[in-house]
Design a protein around this motif. Structure first.
Motif, PDB file in Angstrom:
ATOM      1  N   LYS A   1       0.875  -1.172   0.000  1.00  0.00           N
ATOM      2  CA  LYS A   1       0.000   0.000   0.000  1.00  0.00           C
ATOM      3  C   LYS A   1       0.912   1.223   0.000  1.00  0.00           C
ATOM      4  N   ILE A   2       1.127   1.771  -1.192  1.00  0.00           N
ATOM      5  CA  ILE A   2       2.101   2.852  -1.350  1.00  0.00           C
ATOM      6  C   ILE A   2       1.726   4.078  -0.522  1.00  0.00           C
ATOM      7  N   LYS A   3       0.437   4.296  -0.319  1.00  0.00           N
ATOM      8  CA  LYS A   3       0.003   5.477   0.427  1.00  0.00           C
ATOM      9  C   LYS A   3       0.196   5.326   1.936  1.00  0.00           C
ATOM     10  N   SER A   4       0.478   4.126   2.408  1.00  0.00           N
ATOM     11  CA  SER A   4       0.675   3.917   3.842  1.00  0.00           C
ATOM     12  C   SER A   4       2.158   4.001   4.192  1.00  0.00           C
ATOM     13  N   ARG A   5       2.427   4.313   5.458  1.00  0.00           N
ATOM     14  CA  ARG A   5       3.821   4.400   5.904  1.00  0.00           C
ATOM     15  C   ARG A   5       4.501   3.035   5.863  1.00  0.00           C
ATOM     16  N   SER A   6       3.763   1.973   6.189  1.00  0.00           N
ATOM     17  CA  SER A   6       4.360   0.637   6.170  1.00  0.00           C
ATOM     18  C   SER A   6       4.746   0.230   4.752  1.00  0.00           C
ATOM     19  N   GLY A   7       3.888   0.559   3.779  1.00  0.00           N
ATOM     20  CA  GLY A   7       4.204   0.236   2.388  1.00  0.00           C
ATOM     21  C   GLY A   7       5.414   0.995   1.887  1.00  0.00           C
ATOM     22  N   ARG A   8       5.485   2.287   2.217  1.00  0.00           N
ATOM     23  CA  ARG A   8       6.654   3.084   1.795  1.00  0.00           C
ATOM     24  C   ARG A   8       7.928   2.595   2.484  1.00  0.00           C
ATOM     25  N   ALA A   9       7.802   2.167   3.740  1.00  0.00           N
ATOM     26  CA  ALA A   9       8.979   1.656   4.456  1.00  0.00           C
ATOM     27  C   ALA A   9       9.488   0.374   3.810  1.00  0.00           C
TER      28      ALA A   9
ATOM     29  N   THR B   1      11.354 -13.658   6.280  1.00  0.00           N
ATOM     30  CA  THR B   1      12.451 -14.599   6.517  1.00  0.00           C
ATOM     31  C   THR B   1      13.628 -14.341   5.580  1.00  0.00           C
ATOM     32  N   SER B   2      13.339 -14.106   4.314  1.00  0.00           N
ATOM     33  CA  SER B   2      14.417 -13.875   3.354  1.00  0.00           C
ATOM     34  C   SER B   2      15.120 -12.550   3.598  1.00  0.00           C
ATOM     35  N   ALA B   3      14.476 -11.616   4.307  1.00  0.00           N
ATOM     36  CA  ALA B   3      15.073 -10.300   4.539  1.00  0.00           C
ATOM     37  C   ALA B   3      16.341 -10.369   5.373  1.00  0.00           C
ATOM     38  N   PHE B   4      16.551 -11.479   6.088  1.00  0.00           N
ATOM     39  CA  PHE B   4      17.740 -11.605   6.932  1.00  0.00           C
ATOM     40  C   PHE B   4      18.949 -12.147   6.177  1.00  0.00           C
ATOM     41  N   SER B   5      18.766 -12.549   4.930  1.00  0.00           N
ATOM     42  CA  SER B   5      19.870 -13.118   4.157  1.00  0.00           C
ATOM     43  C   SER B   5      21.095 -12.211   4.084  1.00  0.00           C
ATOM     44  N   PRO B   6      20.938 -10.876   3.982  1.00  0.00           N
ATOM     45  CA  PRO B   6      22.127 -10.018   3.923  1.00  0.00           C
ATOM     46  C   PRO B   6      23.039 -10.123   5.129  1.00  0.00           C
TER      47      PRO B   6
ATOM     48  N   ILE C   1      20.427  -0.888   7.340  1.00  0.00           N
ATOM     49  CA  ILE C   1      19.381   0.138   7.316  1.00  0.00           C
ATOM     50  C   ILE C   1      18.163  -0.357   6.529  1.00  0.00           C
ATOM     51  N   GLY C   2      18.425  -0.945   5.358  1.00  0.00           N
ATOM     52  CA  GLY C   2      17.323  -1.464   4.561  1.00  0.00           C
ATOM     53  C   GLY C   2      16.566  -2.570   5.269  1.00  0.00           C
ATOM     54  N   LEU C   3      17.300  -3.436   5.955  1.00  0.00           N
ATOM     55  CA  LEU C   3      16.665  -4.511   6.704  1.00  0.00           C
ATOM     56  C   LEU C   3      15.762  -3.949   7.795  1.00  0.00           C
ATOM     57  N   TYR C   4      16.226  -2.893   8.463  1.00  0.00           N
ATOM     58  CA  TYR C   4      15.421  -2.267   9.515  1.00  0.00           C
ATOM     59  C   TYR C   4      14.126  -1.693   8.939  1.00  0.00           C
ATOM     60  N   PHE C   5      14.216  -0.972   7.822  1.00  0.00           N
ATOM     61  CA  PHE C   5      13.019  -0.388   7.208  1.00  0.00           C
ATOM     62  C   PHE C   5      12.032  -1.475   6.789  1.00  0.00           C
TER      63      PHE C   5
ATOM     64  N   LEU D   1      11.710  -4.607   7.934  1.00  0.00           N
ATOM     65  CA  LEU D   1      11.107  -5.274   9.079  1.00  0.00           C
ATOM     66  C   LEU D   1      10.139  -4.354   9.806  1.00  0.00           C
ATOM     67  N   TRP D   2      10.459  -3.058   9.860  1.00  0.00           N
ATOM     68  CA  TRP D   2       9.535  -2.100  10.491  1.00  0.00           C
ATOM     69  C   TRP D   2       8.232  -2.037   9.710  1.00  0.00           C
ATOM     70  N   GLY D   3       8.345  -1.974   8.386  1.00  0.00           N
ATOM     71  CA  GLY D   3       7.149  -1.935   7.559  1.00  0.00           C
ATOM     72  C   GLY D   3       6.313  -3.188   7.718  1.00  0.00           C
ATOM     73  N   LYS D   4       6.981  -4.361   7.762  1.00  0.00           N
ATOM     74  CA  LYS D   4       6.252  -5.605   7.938  1.00  0.00           C
ATOM     75  C   LYS D   4       5.558  -5.663   9.291  1.00  0.00           C
ATOM     76  N   SER D   5       6.239  -5.207  10.352  1.00  0.00           N
ATOM     77  CA  SER D   5       5.641  -5.257  11.688  1.00  0.00           C
ATOM     78  C   SER D   5       4.453  -4.312  11.800  1.00  0.00           C
ATOM     79  N   LYS D   6       4.562  -3.088  11.224  1.00  0.00           N
ATOM     80  CA  LYS D   6       3.442  -2.148  11.251  1.00  0.00           C
ATOM     81  C   LYS D   6       2.262  -2.673  10.445  1.00  0.00           C
ATOM     82  N   GLU D   7       2.564  -3.312   9.337  1.00  0.00           N
ATOM     83  CA  GLU D   7       1.512  -3.890   8.509  1.00  0.00           C
ATOM     84  C   GLU D   7       0.796  -5.002   9.252  1.00  0.00           C
ATOM     85  N   ALA D   8       1.571  -5.821   9.984  1.00  0.00           N
ATOM     86  CA  ALA D   8       0.973  -6.904  10.762  1.00  0.00           C
ATOM     87  C   ALA D   8       0.074  -6.353  11.854  1.00  0.00           C
ATOM     88  N   GLU D   9       0.477  -5.237  12.477  1.00  0.00           N
ATOM     89  CA  GLU D   9      -0.348  -4.624  13.518  1.00  0.00           C
ATOM     90  C   GLU D   9      -1.674  -4.126  12.958  1.00  0.00           C
ATOM     91  N   ILE D  10      -1.636  -3.584  11.730  1.00  0.00           N
ATOM     92  CA  ILE D  10      -2.860  -3.073  11.113  1.00  0.00           C
ATOM     93  C   ILE D  10      -3.847  -4.204  10.866  1.00  0.00           C
TER      94      ILE D  10
END
Length: 348
Positions: A126-134, A273-278, A309-313, A315-324
């Motif tokens: 959802k590009i208009k949401s903060r989680s999507g942009r993150a 899960t794949s986001a931790f590969s880096p 930094i990218g991993l943090y963004f 995971l933050w977006g995924k966690s906020k999306e899960a909360e919604i």
């Protein structure tokens, strides 16, 4: 929810990536010593199957009736993608390049997984949401870090004299060919995350599914090895380091790490899960310096910072999306939601 409950998947994945980096460092040494890639993969997957079989029987012995023909076929495909082809391509690329360079390619796995998940409608933005942009910003940072790690070395920061000798040895090999193998390995591993997401929904039993996958993978690798080369002498392990590598790689790299990854896919989804590969690349750099006595470059530091930094963004977006989705916004009087609602992303 306790702090441990909230962060247990994150902690688990960090441990997994550390285990993968240790396995890669060991296999780099035995590959340099002449060990065949498919032989290494076959032994590693066979050890994993033998190691996990008793655990599967002890913890999941009552679920064998749920194994249908469709699930067994899915596990066969999962073994081909996540076991046979991933390990074969990655070990080929590892032989032609270095541990740090090979692990740097794994930074592309979250990006490829995210794109495949979007194409298969397993992930939404959802590009208009903060989680999507993150999430988008996190993918961009991870991709930028991967490009820096791959294309820019910069000045050497540690042990330049030893590192130059190692680089001279690597430059004699085909780094371009190694890059192609590494990219192929990243692609099939990304596909494995998505296949595993479906398996985790239909058959959510990590020990038995990983044991079966390892058995299929060992069988596939052995068949592929005999097709490519019929040299029986390659199957004789030489020295304690090769024996240690296949045992440790099987129990940890192809066994416990895949069990934990399958569990994390079930809990949080394929993209998470794949986001931790880096992180493998960061840990691999430590092993490269301490075990293989390689040097570290400025590009590795800058690229790793962007990856974190990218991993943090992401995971933050995924966690906020899960909360919604867990706590949907209140509806308006006309019965419509106060915020636009799209299909829930896959959290299998």
């Amino acid at each position: 929810m306790s702090c441990l409950q909230k962060w247990k998947t994150v902690i688990a994945m960090i441990i997994v990536e550390f285990g993968f980096a240790a396995v890669n460092a060991l296999f780099k040494k035995v590959l340099n010593g002449g060990m065949d890639q498919l032989v290494a993969s076959t032994y590693r997957l066979a050890v994993s199957a033998i190691f996990l079989a008793p655990l599967a029987w002890f913890f999941e012995r009552n679920v064998t009736s749920k194994l249908t023909a469709r699930i067994i076929c899915s596990l066969f495909i999962s073994a081909l993608l996540g076991g046979t082809l991933t390990q074969y391509f990655f070990l080929l690329g590892l032989e032609y390049t270095s541990t740090t360079f090979s692990c740097a390619f794994l930074n592309m796995v979250p990006v490829i997984t995210f794109i495949l998940a979007l194409l298969l409608r397993q992930e939404t933005i959802k590009i208009k949401s903060r989680s999507g942009r993150a999430k988008i910003l996190g993918i961009i940072f991870c991709l930028g870090g991967a490009l820096i790690l791959t294309l820019y070395k910069g000045m050497s920061l540690i042990n330049p004299s030893a590192g130059s000798r190692i680089e001279t040895n690597h430059n004699k090999k085909s780094w371009f060919l190694g890059s192609i193998f590494l990219f192929a390995g990243c692609f099939v591993w990304s596909a494995w995350f998505l296949v595993q997401a479906r398996i985790s929904k239909d058959y959510p039993y990590q020990y038995s599914s990983t044991a079966i996958m390892s058995f299929f993978g060992a069988f596939q690798s052995a068949i592929l090895s005999f097709i490519i080369s019929r040299n029986v002498s390659k199957w004789i392990l030489k020295g304690g380091l090769e024996i240690l590598s296949v045992i440790f790689g099987g129990m940890v790299g192809s066994g416990l790490c895949y069990v934990v990854m399958s569990w994390c896919v079930k809990q949080k989804g394929a993209v998470f899960t794949s986001a931790f590969s880096p992180l493998i690349q960061i840990f691999a750099a430590v092993f490269d310096i301490s075990i293989l006595h390689a040097q570290i470059h400025l590009g590795s530091i800058l690229g790793s910072i962007l990856v974190v930094i990218g991993l943090y963004f992401l995971l933050w977006g995924k966690s906020k999306e899960a909360e919604i989705y867990k706590n949907p916004p209140p509806t308006e009087k006309n019965g419509q939601s106060a915020l636009p609602v799209t299909a829930s992303p896959t959290h299998i």
